[in-house]
Motif scaffolding. Sequence first.
Motif, PDB file in Angstrom:
ATOM      1  N   PRO A 186      -8.492  -2.187 -10.966  1.00  9.05           N
ATOM      2  CA  PRO A 186      -7.568  -1.483 -10.440  1.00  9.05           C
ATOM      3  C   PRO A 186      -7.167  -0.158 -11.292  1.00  9.05           C
ATOM      4  O   PRO A 186      -7.154  -0.308 -12.683  1.00  9.05           O
ATOM      5  N   TYR A 208      -3.214  -3.518  -3.961  1.00 10.08           N
ATOM      6  CA  TYR A 208      -3.251  -3.706  -5.663  1.00 10.08           C
ATOM      7  C   TYR A 208      -4.586  -3.721  -6.150  1.00 10.08           C
ATOM      8  O   TYR A 208      -4.619  -3.512  -7.361  1.00 10.08           O
ATOM      9  N   LYS A 209      -5.601  -3.954  -5.475  1.00  8.87           N
ATOM     10  CA  LYS A 209      -6.809  -3.791  -5.962  1.00  8.87           C
ATOM     11  C   LYS A 209      -7.384  -2.443  -6.220  1.00  8.87           C
ATOM     12  O   LYS A 209      -8.693  -2.098  -7.023  1.00  8.87           O
ATOM     13  N   LYS A 210      -6.891  -1.381  -5.659  1.00  3.93           N
ATOM     14  CA  LYS A 210      -7.134  -0.118  -5.991  1.00  3.93           C
ATOM     15  C   LYS A 210      -6.202   0.553  -7.011  1.00  3.93           C
ATOM     16  O   LYS A 210      -6.698   1.513  -7.866  1.00  3.93           O
ATOM     17  N   THR A 227      -2.680   0.230  -9.702  1.00  4.94           N
ATOM     18  CA  THR A 227      -1.356  -0.471 -10.301  1.00  4.94           C
ATOM     19  C   THR A 227      -0.544   0.711 -10.737  1.00  4.94           C
ATOM     20  O   THR A 227      -0.913   1.474 -11.537  1.00  4.94           O
TER      21      THR A 227
END
Length: 339
Positions: free
Chosen positions: A58, A89-91, A93
């Motif tokens: 991320p 959250y994977k894209k 932070t």
Amino acid sequence: MKKVTLEMLAMKAGVGIATVDRVLNERGGVKPETVRKVLNAARKAGLQRLLPEEASQPWKIEVFLSSQESFFFRQLAKEFAAVADTLGYKKITLYRTLVPESSPEKLAKKIIESSTQRDGIVVFGHDYPVIHEALAHCKIKGIPVITLATDIPDAERLCHVGIDQQQAGATAGLLMSKTTPGEGDVILVSGRMDFRAHTQRVAGFRDVLQQRSPQLHLRSVLAGQDEKQRIRSLLNNTLRTAKNVVGIYNTGTGNSDIADILKQHQLAGECTYITHELYSVTKQLLLDDVLDFTLDQNAQQHAALALNIMLRHLEQGFVPDVYQDGKVALKITTAETLG
């Protein structure tokens, strides 16, 4: 065998040294295709170390906001968190850091520290030399910076996200001119006059009022400095001597205090009152017919635009126009539009 260096891998992969460092040390925020280029270059060069997986990480984005206890900044912090949650959250932070507006040196230091840990920075700051230096440092490090709400002209930033502050003041001037009949005095209460947003609002308001309504006399600007007691004292003293006040424009905080003073002088609802930001206090003042207009900056659009532009830049190399791509629409609210 010749030692494999970061410089060597950067040349082979056609990227910067900082990008190679981010990939090899898994600090994230690098496009998948770039990660593949760096890892392929490392393998071909025979780099003797365990290489990371090619899975993308991320993006790490830090947002610096004012720690001032005003509605706008509290709402901004919430809106950035909400937009980040939507992205997932994977894209991304997201890191949110609050710094006093009166501490540019502290903000500059934190920006420089952030440039070694984050992929992008969004910052609310003012036009101080130390802030210019910090943004120039980010430029050298290859870390994009977006300025927020109040611009820092000629600084090394990717773009600016926010309303046109001078246009906001001019809009207030136009509303005052259109809705205030007859002749009389207009009082302007300003936030900190060493902050660009407030000086621009004041200038826009003054210019339009002078051009369109020569019968409205703008008294000296009351520099409230966003301090409640100072605003109360300045306004109270001015109203004791003013004979025919027909309008008041506030560029900053202190709306409840201004309303109290207007009530004490029997001017609440009797003069045109214009201010900024739509929140619980200003909503009630609109409903009570004390306040006529609020000019809202739209915190949600600030957050959404800033993160969207930053991600497009990091992922696709998008280069925004300094002002147009991040321009936020000003929202005018009256009691009738509250619904």
